[in-house]
Structure formats: C-alpha cells, structure tokens
Design an enzyme around this catalytic site. Structure first.
Site, PDB file in Angstrom:
ATOM      1  N   GLU A  84      -4.925  -0.274   4.297  1.00 23.68           N
ATOM      2  CA  GLU A  84      -5.770  -1.036   5.243  1.00 23.68           C
ATOM      3  C   GLU A  84      -4.989  -2.183   5.897  1.00 23.68           C
ATOM      4  O   GLU A  84      -5.499  -3.275   6.087  1.00 23.68           O
ATOM      5  CB  GLU A  84      -7.024  -1.578   4.549  1.00 23.68           C
ATOM      6  CG  GLU A  84      -7.948  -0.514   3.991  1.00 23.68           C
ATOM      7  CD  GLU A  84      -8.505   0.417   5.065  1.00 23.68           C
ATOM      8  OE1 GLU A  84      -8.560   0.009   6.238  1.00 23.68           O
ATOM      9  OE2 GLU A  84      -8.859   1.553   4.716  1.00 23.68           O
TER      10      GLU A  84
HETATM   11  C1  FAD Z   1      -3.404   5.959  -1.695  1.00 16.76           C
HETATM   12  C2  FAD Z   1      -3.204   5.752  -0.235  1.00 16.76           C
HETATM   13  C3  FAD Z   1      -4.238   6.025   0.635  1.00 16.76           C
HETATM   14  C4  FAD Z   1      -4.099   5.845   2.011  1.00 16.76           C
HETATM   15  N1  FAD Z   1      -5.131   6.129   2.828  1.00 16.76           N
HETATM   16  C5  FAD Z   1      -4.966   6.094   4.160  1.00 16.76           C
HETATM   17  C6  FAD Z   1      -6.012   6.486   5.045  1.00 16.76           C
HETATM   18  O1  FAD Z   1      -7.093   6.878   4.615  1.00 16.76           O
HETATM   19  N2  FAD Z   1      -5.808   6.405   6.381  1.00 16.76           N
HETATM   20  C7  FAD Z   1      -4.615   5.967   6.894  1.00 16.76           C
HETATM   21  O2  FAD Z   1      -4.463   5.931   8.110  1.00 16.76           O
HETATM   22  N3  FAD Z   1      -3.615   5.577   6.085  1.00 16.76           N
HETATM   23  C8  FAD Z   1      -3.747   5.628   4.737  1.00 16.76           C
HETATM   24  N4  FAD Z   1      -2.721   5.248   3.908  1.00 16.76           N
HETATM   25  C9  FAD Z   1      -1.489   4.756   4.507  1.00 16.76           C
HETATM   26  C10 FAD Z   1      -1.393   3.230   4.408  1.00 16.76           C
HETATM   27  O3  FAD Z   1      -2.237   2.635   5.336  1.00 16.76           O
HETATM   28  C11 FAD Z   1       0.080   2.833   4.586  1.00 16.76           C
HETATM   29  O4  FAD Z   1       0.753   3.208   3.399  1.00 16.76           O
HETATM   30  C12 FAD Z   1       0.202   1.344   4.855  1.00 16.76           C
HETATM   31  O5  FAD Z   1      -0.289   1.010   6.129  1.00 16.76           O
HETATM   32  C13 FAD Z   1       1.646   0.868   4.760  1.00 16.76           C
HETATM   33  O6  FAD Z   1       2.469   1.631   5.605  1.00 16.76           O
HETATM   34  P1  FAD Z   1       3.776   2.306   4.997  1.00 16.76           P
HETATM   35  O7  FAD Z   1       3.432   2.995   3.726  1.00 16.76           O
HETATM   36  O8  FAD Z   1       4.400   3.096   6.094  1.00 16.76           O
HETATM   37  O9  FAD Z   1       4.716   1.095   4.621  1.00 16.76           O
HETATM   38  P2  FAD Z   1       5.690   0.331   5.591  1.00 16.76           P
HETATM   39  O10 FAD Z   1       5.011   0.036   6.885  1.00 16.76           O
HETATM   40  O11 FAD Z   1       7.016   1.028   5.627  1.00 16.76           O
HETATM   41  O12 FAD Z   1       5.809  -1.036   4.802  1.00 16.76           O
HETATM   42  C14 FAD Z   1       6.677  -1.201   3.673  1.00 16.76           C
HETATM   43  C15 FAD Z   1       6.767  -2.672   3.371  1.00 16.76           C
HETATM   44  O13 FAD Z   1       7.364  -3.375   4.471  1.00 16.76           O
HETATM   45  C16 FAD Z   1       6.488  -4.391   4.939  1.00 16.76           C
HETATM   46  N5  FAD Z   1       6.575  -4.447   6.403  1.00 16.76           N
HETATM   47  C17 FAD Z   1       6.461  -3.409   7.255  1.00 16.76           C
HETATM   48  N6  FAD Z   1       6.585  -3.844   8.524  1.00 16.76           N
HETATM   49  C18 FAD Z   1       6.777  -5.181   8.462  1.00 16.76           C
HETATM   50  C19 FAD Z   1       6.971  -6.195   9.423  1.00 16.76           C
HETATM   51  N7  FAD Z   1       6.975  -5.941  10.741  1.00 16.76           N
HETATM   52  N8  FAD Z   1       7.160  -7.429   8.983  1.00 16.76           N
HETATM   53  C20 FAD Z   1       7.127  -7.730   7.671  1.00 16.76           C
HETATM   54  N9  FAD Z   1       6.960  -6.815   6.707  1.00 16.76           N
HETATM   55  C21 FAD Z   1       6.778  -5.563   7.098  1.00 16.76           C
HETATM   56  C22 FAD Z   1       5.099  -3.982   4.510  1.00 16.76           C
HETATM   57  O14 FAD Z   1       4.243  -5.073   4.405  1.00 16.76           O
HETATM   58  C23 FAD Z   1       5.399  -3.344   3.163  1.00 16.76           C
HETATM   59  O15 FAD Z   1       5.508  -4.330   2.168  1.00 16.76           O
HETATM   60  C24 FAD Z   1      -2.848   5.392   2.524  1.00 16.76           C
HETATM   61  C25 FAD Z   1      -1.808   5.103   1.646  1.00 16.76           C
HETATM   62  C26 FAD Z   1      -1.960   5.284   0.296  1.00 16.76           C
HETATM   63  C27 FAD Z   1      -0.787   4.990  -0.629  1.00 16.76           C
END
Ligand code: FAD
Length: 272
Positions: A84
């Site tokens: 989220e």
């Molecule tokens: C169990 C589970 C259920 C999920 N359910 C859904 C769903 O129903 N619908 C959906 O759309 N998605 C869903 N997701 C996806 C989820 O929303 C993403 O995992 C989340 O938004 C983080 O994106 P990412 O995993 O690509 O991490 P990344 O974006 O790669 O982030 C990795 C780390 O880097 C940090 N970071 C990234 N960009 C920046 C920045 N610009 N500045 C500072 N820090 C940064 C983040 O805060 C984080 O700590 C789900 C994920 C999981 C694990």
C-alpha cells in the site's frame, strides 16, 4: 484511522449524487485527504510493528517458536510497512503533497509559515488552561516547528525540494507525530464529553503515555530537519523554536502507565 475515515466521510457527504461528474468529484474528495491517509498508513503500520515486537518479547522464547501465534503475528505484520505504498514513499508524500498544493496556490502555506515564524519569535505563550493544556501547547509548538522548517526547506532547496528525501522524511515524522498526538487528545476529549469518568481517566492516562514518547520522536525529527535545512542564524532560530516543543510536562507519566496496565490486566483486553 477513525479520525481520517471520518474526515473522508464528511467530505464525501458533500458530493451531490446525480451531478454529471459525480465520480470525478468523489475521487477528488478522497484525494483531498491523501496526506492524512498517508499519515494514518505510516503511523498505524509503525505502531503495529512496535506492538507485535512487544508481543513476541512478552511471550519470551514461546514468542519465537511456531507453536504459538506471536511468531505468526510478527511475520505477518512486516508486510504492512511495505505494501500500500512503502512507508518511505508515503512519508515523502506527506510534505511533498503539501508543498505541491502550496505551489499550485491551493493552500496558503507561505502565509501560515510567516505566522508561525512570528509566533516563534515572540515570547512563548502560556499553555492553554483546562484539560490537555500541556498537550495543546505541545501541539501548537510542533505545528509551528513543522511550518517554519518547511518554509526554511523551500528557501534552501527551492524547486529541488521534491528530491530532498532526507528532509521530506524528517518533516513527515514531525507531521505524523503532531497528527497522532492531536488525534489522541481529540479522542480523549470525546470520551470525557460522554460522561464516563473512569473511561475518561484512562483516556487521559493514554494521552500522557503516548504524548511523551511521540513528542520526543517528533522533536528529534524536527532537530534533524533543522540541521538539514538551516545554518548560522537560521539554524539557531529553528533550534530555539523547536526547543519550545521539548517543554512538554509529562508529570504523572509513571502513574499513567501503571493505570493503563492495571486496567488492561483487569479487563484482559484493550481497556479503551
Ligand atoms: C504480500 C504482498 C501483497 C501485495 N499485494 C499487492 C496488491 O494487491 N496490489 C498491488 O498492486 N501490489 C501489491 N503488492 C506489491 C506492493 O505494493 C509492492 O511490493 C510495494 O509497493 C513495494 O514495491 P517493490 O516491492 O517494488 O519495492 P521497491 O519499490 O523496489 O522498494 C524497495 C525499497 O526501496 C525503497 N524505495 C523505493 N523507491 C524509493 C525512493 N524513490 N526513495 C526512497 N526509497 C525508495 C522502498 O521504500 C523500499 O524500502 C503486494 C506485495 C506483497 C509482498
């Protein structure tokens, strides 16, 4: 969360059913509270992490083993700070959205910054009298610190402010702390108005128990932001403004914590 949901509900109740752009107006109504939603998401998931960590600790070794539920709570809790919108992204959204709305002329941020500078340059006012006077003074000072720091950040970084992630996150932590303390006070005032004296006493104990560490965290974030954005006289002005928020008098803190603990033990549930 209830406070934010109430704000959104009230706003959406103003959108007239049957108007041609109903769904656009509805969407805009929700977006008006995107900052508050981000505050609630970050605050609640951070608090959940703290609570579940304590649950594991209270269970001791059993907290760590799979035979008991604490370990499952611990694993399940972790996702809330990631999905989220990660808490980092949501934090940056809080002052980021505010600054964007100010640049678009939707909110008079600069005017509010100037008023806050004026208040901080004047002698410290008396704490409001009556219940939660100390907390209300703390809130006034935290909000002023947030405004003055935001103004100083815009002055220092200009249009590049949106890329100043460390400062945005520090400002967000001040805003989250102030919003959460204010929500606790408003909830306690509502409980007091309901006339249940023992519940009102517990709520007041909860406010004190929460306001003290929340204020310490918000002040620490404000000081961090001050060192990011200020130097020389500006830095000294910022630090002395922030010092006002450190004057929160948490007398009775220990008794308040014990009152809450006793009530939780007696009722074997969340006592409020
Ligand atoms: C169990 C589970 C259920 C999920 N359910 C859904 C769903 O129903 N619908 C959906 O759309 N998605 C869903 N997701 C996806 C989820 O929303 C993403 O995992 C989340 O938004 C983080 O994106 P990412 O995993 O690509 O991490 P990344 O974006 O790669 O982030 C990795 C780390 O880097 C940090 N970071 C990234 N960009 C920046 C920045 N610009 N500045 C500072 N820090 C940064 C983040 O805060 C984080 O700590 C789900 C994920 C999981 C694990």
């Amino acid at each position: 969360m209830y406070r934010v949901a109430g704000m959104v509900d009230d706003r959406l109740a103003e959108v007239k059913k049957g108007i041609p752009d109903y769904y656009d107006a509805y969407q805009r109504g929700i977006e008006d509270y995107s900052i508050e939603c981000a505050v609630a998401k970050v605050f609640c998931s951070d608090v959940l992490a703290l609570v579940v960590d304590e649950v594991v600790q209270i269970f001791g070794g059993y907290g760590y083993t799979q035979e008991y539920p604490a370990e499952r709570f611990y694993r399940d809790e972790r996702i809330n700070r990631i999905f989220e919108g990660t808490n980092e992204i949501n934090r940056m959204l809080i002052p980021g959205t505010l600054l964007r709305r100010s640049i678009k002329g939707e909110i008079p941020l600069q005017e509010e910054v100037m008023k806050a500078v004026g208040r901080l340059s004047a002698a410290a006012g008396e704490a409001p009298s009556g219940p939660f006077g100390g907390e209300k003074a703390l809130l006034r000072n935290l909000k002023d610190a947030f405004l003055v720091l935001s103004g100083a950040a815009v002055q220092r970084f200009g249009p590049k402010m949106k890329d100043e992630q460390e400062t945005l996150i520090a400002l967000a932590d001040v805003a989250i702390g102030a919003f959460a303390i204010e929500s606790a006070v408003l909830r306690a005032e509502k409980i007091a108005a309901s006339g249940n004296a023992s519940r009102a006493e517990l709520a007041a104990a909860a406010v004190k128990t929460f306001a003290f560490p929340a204020a310490e965290a918000a002040v620490s974030a404000a000081r961090r932001a001050a060192f990011y954005v200020g130097e020389g006289n500006t830095l000294q002005m910022l630090l002395s403004g922030i010092r006002r928020a450190t004057r929160y008098d948490a007398s009775g803190l220990l008794e308040a914590k014990r009152k809450l603990a006793a009530a939780a033990l007696e009722s074997e549930r969340y006592p409020l």
